[in-house]
Design a protein around this motif. Structure first.
Motif, PDB file in Angstrom:
ATOM      1  N   ARG A  96      39.924 -22.189 -59.191  1.00 43.24           N
ATOM      2  CA  ARG A  96      38.974 -23.264 -59.365  1.00 43.24           C
ATOM      3  C   ARG A  96      38.227 -23.053 -60.675  1.00 43.24           C
ATOM      4  O   ARG A  96      37.735 -21.971 -60.941  1.00 43.24           O
ATOM      5  N   LEU A  97      38.128 -24.092 -61.478  1.00 45.80           N
ATOM      6  CA  LEU A  97      37.408 -23.972 -62.743  1.00 45.80           C
ATOM      7  C   LEU A  97      35.974 -24.410 -62.539  1.00 45.80           C
ATOM      8  O   LEU A  97      35.657 -25.155 -61.611  1.00 45.80           O
ATOM      9  N   PHE A  98      35.127 -23.934 -63.415  1.00 48.41           N
ATOM     10  CA  PHE A  98      33.701 -24.200 -63.219  1.00 48.41           C
ATOM     11  C   PHE A  98      33.376 -25.682 -63.281  1.00 48.41           C
ATOM     12  O   PHE A  98      32.368 -26.137 -62.767  1.00 48.41           O
ATOM     13  N   ASP A  99      34.228 -26.444 -63.938  1.00 44.50           N
ATOM     14  CA  ASP A  99      33.957 -27.870 -64.034  1.00 44.50           C
ATOM     15  C   ASP A  99      34.446 -28.611 -62.787  1.00 44.50           C
ATOM     16  O   ASP A  99      34.426 -29.839 -62.751  1.00 44.50           O
ATOM     17  N   GLY A 100      34.865 -27.858 -61.801  1.00 47.31           N
ATOM     18  CA  GLY A 100      35.240 -28.485 -60.550  1.00 47.31           C
ATOM     19  C   GLY A 100      36.736 -28.703 -60.406  1.00 47.31           C
ATOM     20  O   GLY A 100      37.237 -28.806 -59.291  1.00 47.31           O
ATOM     21  N   SER A 101      37.421 -28.770 -61.520  1.00 50.74           N
ATOM     22  CA  SER A 101      38.857 -29.012 -61.424  1.00 50.74           C
ATOM     23  C   SER A 101      39.561 -27.763 -60.899  1.00 50.74           C
ATOM     24  O   SER A 101      38.993 -26.669 -60.871  1.00 50.74           O
ATOM     25  N   ARG A 102      40.766 -27.969 -60.480  1.00 48.38           N
ATOM     26  CA  ARG A 102      41.506 -26.879 -59.873  1.00 48.38           C
ATOM     27  C   ARG A 102      42.867 -26.785 -60.522  1.00 48.38           C
ATOM     28  O   ARG A 102      43.438 -27.788 -60.956  1.00 48.38           O
ATOM     29  N   TYR A 103      43.368 -25.617 -60.594  1.00 48.53           N
ATOM     30  CA  TYR A 103      44.663 -25.395 -61.205  1.00 48.53           C
ATOM     31  C   TYR A 103      45.527 -24.670 -60.189  1.00 48.53           C
ATOM     32  O   TYR A 103      45.145 -23.630 -59.663  1.00 48.53           O
ATOM     33  N   VAL A 104      46.639 -25.270 -59.855  1.00 42.72           N
ATOM     34  CA  VAL A 104      47.556 -24.671 -58.876  1.00 42.72           C
ATOM     35  C   VAL A 104      48.711 -24.023 -59.633  1.00 42.72           C
ATOM     36  O   VAL A 104      49.451 -24.695 -60.350  1.00 42.72           O
ATOM     37  N   ALA A 105      48.835 -22.711 -59.486  1.00 37.91           N
ATOM     38  CA  ALA A 105      49.862 -21.986 -60.232  1.00 37.91           C
ATOM     39  C   ALA A 105      51.192 -21.988 -59.498  1.00 37.91           C
ATOM     40  O   ALA A 105      52.250 -21.978 -60.108  1.00 37.91           O
ATOM     41  N   ASN A 106      51.144 -22.039 -58.185  1.00 35.89           N
ATOM     42  CA  ASN A 106      52.354 -21.837 -57.392  1.00 35.89           C
ATOM     43  C   ASN A 106      52.219 -22.384 -55.987  1.00 35.89           C
ATOM     44  O   ASN A 106      51.131 -22.376 -55.426  1.00 35.89           O
ATOM     45  N   PHE A 107      53.332 -22.764 -55.454  1.00 34.22           N
ATOM     46  CA  PHE A 107      53.417 -22.944 -54.006  1.00 34.22           C
ATOM     47  C   PHE A 107      54.326 -21.849 -53.468  1.00 34.22           C
ATOM     48  O   PHE A 107      55.439 -21.668 -53.958  1.00 34.22           O
ATOM     49  N   ASN A 108      53.844 -21.129 -52.485  1.00 33.98           N
ATOM     50  CA  ASN A 108      54.608 -20.015 -51.951  1.00 33.98           C
ATOM     51  C   ASN A 108      55.178 -20.361 -50.588  1.00 33.98           C
ATOM     52  O   ASN A 108      54.447 -20.733 -49.668  1.00 33.98           O
ATOM     53  N   ARG A 109      56.480 -20.210 -50.489  1.00 35.57           N
ATOM     54  CA  ARG A 109      57.185 -20.552 -49.258  1.00 35.57           C
ATOM     55  C   ARG A 109      57.671 -19.275 -48.573  1.00 35.57           C
ATOM     56  O   ARG A 109      57.624 -18.196 -49.170  1.00 35.57           O
ATOM     57  N   PRO A 110      58.162 -19.401 -47.360  1.00 37.63           N
ATOM     58  CA  PRO A 110      58.624 -18.199 -46.640  1.00 37.63           C
ATOM     59  C   PRO A 110      59.587 -17.372 -47.490  1.00 37.63           C
ATOM     60  O   PRO A 110      60.503 -17.909 -48.108  1.00 37.63           O
ATOM     61  N   GLY A 111      59.359 -16.094 -47.503  1.00 37.63           N
ATOM     62  CA  GLY A 111      60.162 -15.178 -48.300  1.00 37.63           C
ATOM     63  C   GLY A 111      59.484 -14.811 -49.606  1.00 37.63           C
ATOM     64  O   GLY A 111      59.776 -13.767 -50.186  1.00 37.63           O
ATOM     65  N   ASP A 112      58.575 -15.649 -50.054  1.00 35.84           N
ATOM     66  CA  ASP A 112      57.889 -15.375 -51.318  1.00 35.84           C
ATOM     67  C   ASP A 112      56.836 -14.288 -51.144  1.00 35.84           C
ATOM     68  O   ASP A 112      56.191 -14.198 -50.109  1.00 35.84           O
ATOM     69  N   PHE A 113      56.669 -13.510 -52.186  1.00 35.10           N
ATOM     70  CA  PHE A 113      55.605 -12.528 -52.198  1.00 35.10           C
ATOM     71  C   PHE A 113      54.396 -13.092 -52.925  1.00 35.10           C
ATOM     72  O   PHE A 113      54.534 -13.824 -53.906  1.00 35.10           O
ATOM     73  N   ILE A 114      53.252 -12.747 -52.435  1.00 32.86           N
ATOM     74  CA  ILE A 114      52.015 -13.171 -53.058  1.00 32.86           C
ATOM     75  C   ILE A 114      51.211 -11.937 -53.331  1.00 32.86           C
ATOM     76  O   ILE A 114      51.136 -11.050 -52.500  1.00 32.86           O
ATOM     77  N   GLY A 115      50.615 -11.855 -54.477  1.00 35.06           N
ATOM     78  CA  GLY A 115      49.742 -10.761 -54.511  1.00 35.06           C
ATOM     79  C   GLY A 115      49.265 -10.220 -55.774  1.00 35.06           C
ATOM     80  O   GLY A 115      48.526 -10.857 -56.444  1.00 35.06           O
ATOM     81  N   LEU A 116      49.709  -9.057 -56.044  1.00 37.64           N
ATOM     82  CA  LEU A 116      48.938  -8.291 -56.961  1.00 37.64           C
ATOM     83  C   LEU A 116      49.746  -7.795 -58.116  1.00 37.64           C
ATOM     84  O   LEU A 116      50.163  -6.660 -58.135  1.00 37.64           O
ATOM     85  N   ASN A 117      49.925  -8.661 -59.046  1.00 39.40           N
ATOM     86  CA  ASN A 117      50.229  -8.197 -60.362  1.00 39.40           C
ATOM     87  C   ASN A 117      48.894  -7.982 -61.051  1.00 39.40           C
ATOM     88  O   ASN A 117      48.820  -7.513 -62.149  1.00 39.40           O
ATOM     89  N   ALA A 118      47.836  -8.357 -60.337  1.00 42.73           N
ATOM     90  CA  ALA A 118      46.494  -8.169 -60.887  1.00 42.73           C
ATOM     91  C   ALA A 118      46.257  -6.680 -61.102  1.00 42.73           C
ATOM     92  O   ALA A 118      46.896  -5.841 -60.489  1.00 42.73           O
ATOM     93  N   ASP A 119      45.340  -6.380 -61.960  1.00 40.44           N
ATOM     94  CA  ASP A 119      45.068  -4.995 -62.255  1.00 40.44           C
ATOM     95  C   ASP A 119      44.426  -4.359 -61.030  1.00 40.44           C
ATOM     96  O   ASP A 119      45.015  -3.544 -60.361  1.00 40.44           O
ATOM     97  N   GLU A 120      43.219  -4.781 -60.765  1.00 42.44           N
ATOM     98  CA  GLU A 120      42.508  -4.260 -59.612  1.00 42.44           C
ATOM     99  C   GLU A 120      42.024  -5.407 -58.744  1.00 42.44           C
ATOM    100  O   GLU A 120      41.726  -5.233 -57.575  1.00 42.44           O
ATOM    101  N   VAL A 121      41.933  -6.560 -59.352  1.00 38.29           N
ATOM    102  CA  VAL A 121      41.460  -7.745 -58.635  1.00 38.29           C
ATOM    103  C   VAL A 121      42.505  -8.847 -58.753  1.00 38.29           C
ATOM    104  O   VAL A 121      43.291  -8.872 -59.689  1.00 38.29           O
ATOM    105  N   HIS A 122      42.479  -9.731 -57.794  1.00 34.74           N
ATOM    106  CA  HIS A 122      43.397 -10.862 -57.834  1.00 34.74           C
ATOM    107  C   HIS A 122      42.973 -11.826 -58.940  1.00 34.74           C
ATOM    108  O   HIS A 122      41.792 -12.099 -59.105  1.00 34.74           O
TER     109      HIS A 122
END
Lengths: 231, 231
Positions: free
Chosen positions: A71-97
């Motif tokens: 969510r951006l501060f101006d209220g708009s939202r950005y969707v990076a992905n839709f994750n379906r069964p079998g997909d991994f979600i998570g942490l390529n983040a350093d320490e935080v998502h």
DNA sequence: CGTATCATTGAAGCATTTCAACTATTGTGG
DNA sequence: CCACAATAGTTGAAATGCTTCAATGATACG
């Protein structure tokens, strides 16, 4: 430098590349992972985690659909992905998502402690390679999306989206689109209205057919692919 | 499944995250890699490799600037990245490169045989981790770009680009922009004219100052960051 | 049954693109 | 070293097409 054992939101793959199937071939490496996993459930529109949360776990979608977004501060939202069964979600983040994960539908996921995943990956070359493969696949998908947003017209974007969903679907003619038009719009960089108008056009041209709520039938995949292709 | 030891085009990092510096800390792991590398040179506008080429090598930029891009059949071009000294370019591709790499300026690179890199990575956990870190960083950059293209206005895009370049520059006030407006346009999803008009605006507002060809002085980074931020 | 959310349609506004012309710069060959 | 050609940057005007605003209709949910 932080730990970067990137397990990653396995994004929508580009058309003409099967995403999940070849993963099944290495399923044993992943089932080994399941020994340290735990099933979790989440209700529609609930957040699995938020952008900025400490990335203690990573997830694999078992059932349902999840979106990775911000969510951006101006209220708009950005969707990076839709994750379906079998997909991994998570942490390529350093320490935080870096992205929030929210349930598009009620969803069931496998939750893995990241530390455990890293340990297993360190010990198991096959698992390691598999996880790396997932990251790379995500990178490819992100670059594909970059191309879509940077170069494609709205019609091409929607067509690409449908082709993409078709490629990922069990039945390529039969798509279930559980996400809202707003979700799709935020994913494609378009407004709800534009998305709907284009879907209306495609329907009028008999290229697709809306069979029910969240149900689309692809009648003419060839034309759809031609519309999609600017890549 | 193919080998996916993704060494990756280390993309422009998002603002406020130093990209190259922390890499230097692990420089020894990378210098080890240099034992199997060979210096290659390439002239301006020459291709290092093309999309679709077998990915036998990966590269590290030593001097100059390289762009990772793809040409679409309709003639338009999509620039995924600008690669500066220290950045890796190469092969997260399965077997073939997914993007072409072309020299923006005359450039010098270190060329590594992919097979050798994989061998070394298999044996050296630190190197492995470092390469994974690079892939993840690239993924983050690609997602950042996705946000930029999907949600930001033209002004925000150009401002973001300048902030990004500033963050990567040795001297944050002094930018060298060796790429053409067309390059920037294809990178930001804008036309040449729009890019130039916006740069003109920023100059008129005294936010930047064009000191020479390919030379920009950032006079007001704060305002620039404010303009950039929709993220 | 009523309310809230989402999809749909219309009309107007506006920003970027497109088209075009011109200027400046770079590089090349005479 | 100059001149010309080609590339790149700049500016203007018009057009297109998406967004924005607004209102209605449909659907899910309490």
């Amino acid at each position: 430098m932080s730990d970067a054992l990137g397990v990653v939101s396995a994004a929508l793959s580009q058309p003409h590349r099967v995403a999940s199937l070849d993963l099944a071939m290495d399923g044993d490496a992943l089932t080994a992972l399941d020994r340290i996993g735990r099933i979790v459930s989440i209700a529609r529109d609930q957040a699995l985690f938020l952008e900025g949360d400490r990335a203690k776990y990573c997830f694999k979608v078992v059932a349902g659909t999840v979106r990775s977004c911000r969510r951006l501060f101006d209220g708009s939202r950005y969707v990076a992905n839709f994750n379906r069964p079998g997909d991994f979600i998570g942490l390529n983040a350093d320490e935080v998502h870096r992205l929030s994960a929210e349930a598009v539908t009620d969803a069931t996921l496998m939750r893995y402690p990241r530390a455990g995943v890293e340990q297993m990956a360190a010990a198991q070359p096959r698992l390691r390679r598999l996880l790396l493969e997932l990251v790379c696949r995500n990178l490819a998908a992100a670059q594909q999306q970059t191309l879509l947003l940077g170069q494609k017209s709205p019609v091409e974007r929607v067509a690409s989206f449908l082709v993409m969903m078709s490629a990922r679907s069990n039945d390529p003619e039969h798509l279930s689109l559980p996400m809202t038009s707003a979700d799709i719009g935020d994913y494609l960089g378009l407004t709800v209205e534009t998305v709907n108008r284009i879907i209306g056009q495609l329907r009028a041209q008999q290229i697709i057919q809306v069979s029910g709520p969240a149900e689309v039938l692809v009648k003419d995949i060839i034309t759809l692919e031609n519309l999609a292709e600017a890549a």
